[in-house]
Write a protein that holds these residues in place. Structure first.
Motif, PDB file in Angstrom:
ATOM      1  N   CYS A 112       0.900  -1.110  -0.008  1.00 25.97           N
ATOM      2  CA  CYS A 112      -0.042  -0.169  -0.099  1.00 25.97           C
ATOM      3  C   CYS A 112       0.916   1.194   0.100  1.00 25.97           C
ATOM      4  O   CYS A 112       1.586   1.399   0.864  1.00 25.97           O
ATOM      5  CB  CYS A 112      -0.835   0.125   1.199  1.00 25.97           C
ATOM      6  SG  CYS A 112      -1.955   1.500   1.257  1.00 25.97           S
ATOM      7  N   ILE A 113       0.840   1.933  -1.132  1.00 25.00           N
ATOM      8  CA  ILE A 113       1.579   3.153  -1.272  1.00 25.00           C
ATOM      9  C   ILE A 113       0.732   4.387  -1.065  1.00 25.00           C
ATOM     10  O   ILE A 113      -0.306   4.652  -1.980  1.00 25.00           O
ATOM     11  CB  ILE A 113       2.705   3.275  -2.340  1.00 25.00           C
ATOM     12  CG1 ILE A 113       3.411   2.003  -2.503  1.00 25.00           C
ATOM     13  CG2 ILE A 113       3.207   4.469  -2.710  1.00 25.00           C
ATOM     14  CD1 ILE A 113       4.114   1.708  -3.697  1.00 25.00           C
ATOM     15  N   ALA A 114       0.954   5.370  -0.245  1.00 18.02           N
ATOM     16  CA  ALA A 114       0.222   6.622  -0.087  1.00 18.02           C
ATOM     17  C   ALA A 114       0.948   7.750  -0.756  1.00 18.02           C
ATOM     18  O   ALA A 114       2.128   7.863  -0.803  1.00 18.02           O
ATOM     19  CB  ALA A 114      -0.033   7.010   1.404  1.00 18.02           C
ATOM     20  N   LEU A 115       0.042   8.547  -1.770  1.00  9.76           N
ATOM     21  CA  LEU A 115       0.492   9.792  -2.326  1.00  9.76           C
ATOM     22  C   LEU A 115       0.435  10.775  -1.289  1.00  9.76           C
ATOM     23  O   LEU A 115      -0.563  11.278  -0.907  1.00  9.76           O
ATOM     24  CB  LEU A 115      -0.043  10.132  -3.579  1.00  9.76           C
ATOM     25  CG  LEU A 115       0.064  11.462  -4.271  1.00  9.76           C
ATOM     26  CD1 LEU A 115       1.654  11.477  -4.807  1.00  9.76           C
ATOM     27  CD2 LEU A 115      -0.755  11.585  -5.261  1.00  9.76           C
ATOM     28  N   GLY A 116       1.494  11.407  -0.766  1.00  9.77           N
ATOM     29  CA  GLY A 116       1.574  12.659   0.097  1.00  9.77           C
ATOM     30  C   GLY A 116       1.684  13.776  -0.301  1.00  9.77           C
ATOM     31  O   GLY A 116       2.365  14.048  -1.269  1.00  9.77           O
TER      32      GLY A 116
END
Length: 124
Positions: free
Chosen positions: A82-86
């Motif tokens: 799970c990769i979050a775009l910050g």
């Protein structure tokens, strides 16, 4: 039935007032099906999804640069990575003093409405 309609009506103009999945899909399909100005339409879709998923204002999204974005792997969020775009913002209508404000978006299972994927397509 009457009570349900009243409850739904009370959500208008509040945080509960949002696009349905079908409405979101129709907006995006409209921009995807355009015959010209593809760069502008990609920008519009990316901006629409960023505003919707991060609750950002339009002026905050329009002033974003690639250097304002970052990613982080979220551990323990399921069987796949799970990769979050910050996003870091230091300006805007509600931030006149330059403090750092952070928002994020996580990949969506439907690629048509995935903010992370659309931002990647727009920038790269």
């Amino acid at each position: 039935m009457h009570i349900v309609l009243c409850v739904l009506h009370l959500g208008i103009g509040t945080i509960l007032d949002e696009y349905s999945a079908e409405e979101k899909r129709k907006v995006i399909d409209h921009w995807w099906s355009a015959k010209s100005h593809h760069g502008e339409h990609l920008r519009n879709v990316a901006g629409f999804l960023l505003q919707n998923s991060t609750m950002a204002r339009g002026d905050n999204v329009r002033h974003l640069q690639l250097s304002d974005m970052w990613s982080r792997t979220m551990d323990g969020e399921g069987p796949s990575i799970c990769i979050a775009l910050g996003i870091t913002s230091r300006q805007g209508k509600t931030n006149k003093v330059g403090r750092a404000e952070y928002t994020c978006a996580i990949r969506h299972k439907d690629f048509h409405v995935c903010t992370v994927g659309m931002v990647a397509i727009y920038f790269f």
